[in-house]
Design a protein around this motif. Structure first.
Motif, PDB file in Angstrom:
ATOM      1  N   ARG A  52      -9.107  12.020   3.261  1.00 18.20           N
ATOM      2  CA  ARG A  52      -8.090  10.922   2.973  1.00 18.20           C
ATOM      3  C   ARG A  52      -6.755  11.478   2.413  1.00 18.20           C
ATOM      4  NH1 ARG A  52     -11.712   6.188   0.429  1.00 18.20           N
ATOM      5  NH2 ARG A  52     -12.910   5.905   2.264  1.00 18.20           N
ATOM      6  N   LEU A  53      -5.749  11.434   3.257  1.00 16.03           N
ATOM      7  CA  LEU A  53      -4.233  12.090   2.998  1.00 16.03           C
ATOM      8  C   LEU A  53      -3.275  10.955   2.707  1.00 16.03           C
ATOM      9  CD1 LEU A  53      -2.699  12.812   5.819  1.00 16.03           C
ATOM     10  CD2 LEU A  53      -5.020  13.827   6.524  1.00 16.03           C
ATOM     11  N   ARG A  54      -2.054  11.643   2.020  1.00 14.21           N
ATOM     12  CA  ARG A  54      -0.961  10.987   1.958  1.00 14.21           C
ATOM     13  C   ARG A  54       0.148  12.077   2.563  1.00 14.21           C
ATOM     14  NH1 ARG A  54       1.633   6.758   0.073  1.00 14.21           N
ATOM     15  NH2 ARG A  54       0.023   5.762  -0.817  1.00 14.21           N
ATOM     16  N   MET A  55       0.851  11.747   3.450  1.00 14.62           N
ATOM     17  CA  MET A  55       1.898  12.736   4.125  1.00 14.62           C
ATOM     18  C   MET A  55       3.319  12.095   3.565  1.00 14.62           C
ATOM     19  SD  MET A  55       2.048  14.517   7.800  1.00 14.62           S
ATOM     20  CE  MET A  55       0.907  15.740   7.229  1.00 14.62           C
ATOM     21  N   THR A  56       4.151  12.705   3.037  1.00 10.01           N
ATOM     22  CA  THR A  56       5.433  12.378   2.663  1.00 10.01           C
ATOM     23  C   THR A  56       6.570  13.175   3.186  1.00 10.01           C
ATOM     24  OG1 THR A  56       4.681  11.793   0.584  1.00 10.01           O
ATOM     25  CG2 THR A  56       6.871  11.663   0.597  1.00 10.01           C
ATOM     26  N   PRO A  57       7.515  12.518   3.962  1.00  5.54           N
ATOM     27  CA  PRO A  57       8.666  13.506   4.510  1.00  5.54           C
ATOM     28  C   PRO A  57       9.477  13.946   3.276  1.00  5.54           C
ATOM     29  CG  PRO A  57       8.737  10.998   4.822  1.00  5.54           C
ATOM     30  CD  PRO A  57       7.479  11.120   4.269  1.00  5.54           C
TER      31      PRO A  57
END
Length: 371
Positions: free
Chosen positions: A326-331
């Motif tokens: 489960r991941l969170r990707m932030t630009p």
């Protein structure tokens, strides 16, 4: 055996001075031709007791087990090497003139068939996540488990036939304990002619800071996060294929995603086809590649989705053998080609933290040149 109306014939199946396999096959062939010749040149009083040779071509089907990743290395300890027990590596050696290390492996579509599911521009490329995994393994064996930086210079093509040899070199540590790491590759043809090595990646490994992972994790609290808006993934892999990125089943792990403000949160799962050797990896390259595919969802124009990892910064692995992330990707820039990533397992326990990943377009023309 005794042939009817003929003197008994004895055929040896082994010989002390002959290659045993060659001698056995020769003997069996001689037996078959003798049997066939006698059957057609002598009157047979019991025609139903002696079968004729088949008139159809022999079906060439293998009945032995196929080689598995790492197979074929043999007893590398006899050559003064160690077995690293890793799907991509066959041997590791500590250099005698210092504190450096070299890790080597041999990759092909026969020993690593799952790599065929990662095709770019019509050729099979070793994913950038596999190069990161090699750097991880080098770091774990040299007391530097954190990949401070890894820059990818050239794609590593896996040929349709034959193999490539990979070599990971790790330098002596500097005063801060940091080590340089380089990943090289050489084709089977170049190996036979002592051709040049190609450097595919270079970077820096560093000792762990022993800091706890950032509390900002992908699965903190409810999953998915309250207020997150679902992202429709239908047709995603078709669009990627249209851009020249053809992902087979092992690499189709992106199964759900949501927009949460400027971020994307997502869930990726390693398909069943990739579960066989997952325990040998720090993080399976196909699983992490599915996480990297999430960058596509941050792009305003998904037709420009032809991006591959270029530079990894500040990568730490906190748990091994995950099959779900489960991941969170932030630009971290306005083009969404630089991102920060936090990944956990289904319980919220940290698996991987990545301070920065810079993505770049890959030129599809000429990728297979010389392969």
């Amino acid at each position: 055996h005794n042939l009817p109306h003929h003197q008994p014939t004895a055929i040896t199946l082994t010989h002390p001075h002959h290659n045993p396999t060659h001698h056995l096959l020769t003997a069996l062939a001689h037996t078959a031709t003798t049997w066939h010749t006698h059957h057609h040149t002598h009157t047979n009083p019991h025609p139903r007791t002696i079968p004729d040779l088949p008139t159809y071509p022999f079906q060439r089907q293998h009945y032995w087990l196929q080689s598995t990743p790492g197979a074929g290395a043999g007893d590398v300890s006899a050559a003064g090497l160690q077995r690293p027990d890793h799907p991509l590596l066959g041997a590791v050696m500590e250099l005698a003139d210092g504190d450096g290390f070299v890790l080597t492996g041999r990759l092909s579509l026969r020993t690593h068939p799952w790599l065929a599911d990662h095709s770019v521009g019509g050729v099979v490329l070793l994913p950038g996540t596999a190069l990161l995994e090699l750097a991880f393994q080098a770091g774990l064996r040299t007391g530097c488990p954190r990949v401070d930086e890894l820059t990818l210079h050239a794609p590593l093509v896996i040929p349709e036939s034959g193999h490539v040899v990979v070599q990971v070199s790790v330098s002596v540590p500097d005063e801060a304990g940091r080590r340089a790491v380089n990943v090289y590759g050489r084709s089977a043809e170049d190996e036979e002619t002592d051709g040049e090595w190609t450097r595919h990646a270079e970077g820096v490994l560093c000792p762990s800071t022993d800091e706890e992972p950032n509390a900002e994790t992908a699965a903190a609290g409810e999953w998915p996060p309250p207020g997150a808006r679902p992202v429709v993934l239908d047709g995603l892999y078709d669009r990627l294929a249209g851009a020249g990125f053809v992902y087979g089943p092992v690499f189709q792990g992106l199964c759900a995603a949501w927009r949460d403000g400027d971020d994307v949160v997502a869930e990726v799962r390693l398909p069943d086809e990739g579960l066989a050797d997952v325990a040998g990896f720090g993080v399976h390259p196909a699983l992490l590649d599915a996480a990297v595919q999430t960058v596509t969802l941050l792009l305003a124009d998904q037709q420009q989705a032809g991006l591959v990892p270029h530079t990894w910064n500040g990568v730490s692995l906190h748990a091994r053998g995950a099959t779900v992330l489960r991941l969170r990707m932030t630009p971290t820039d306005t083009t969404a080609t630089a991102v920060r990533l936090r990944a956990t397992d289904e319980t919220g326990a940290p698996v991987l933290t990545l301070d920065s990943l810079l993505m770049r377009p890959v030129p599809l023309e000429g990728l297979g040149a010389g392969v």
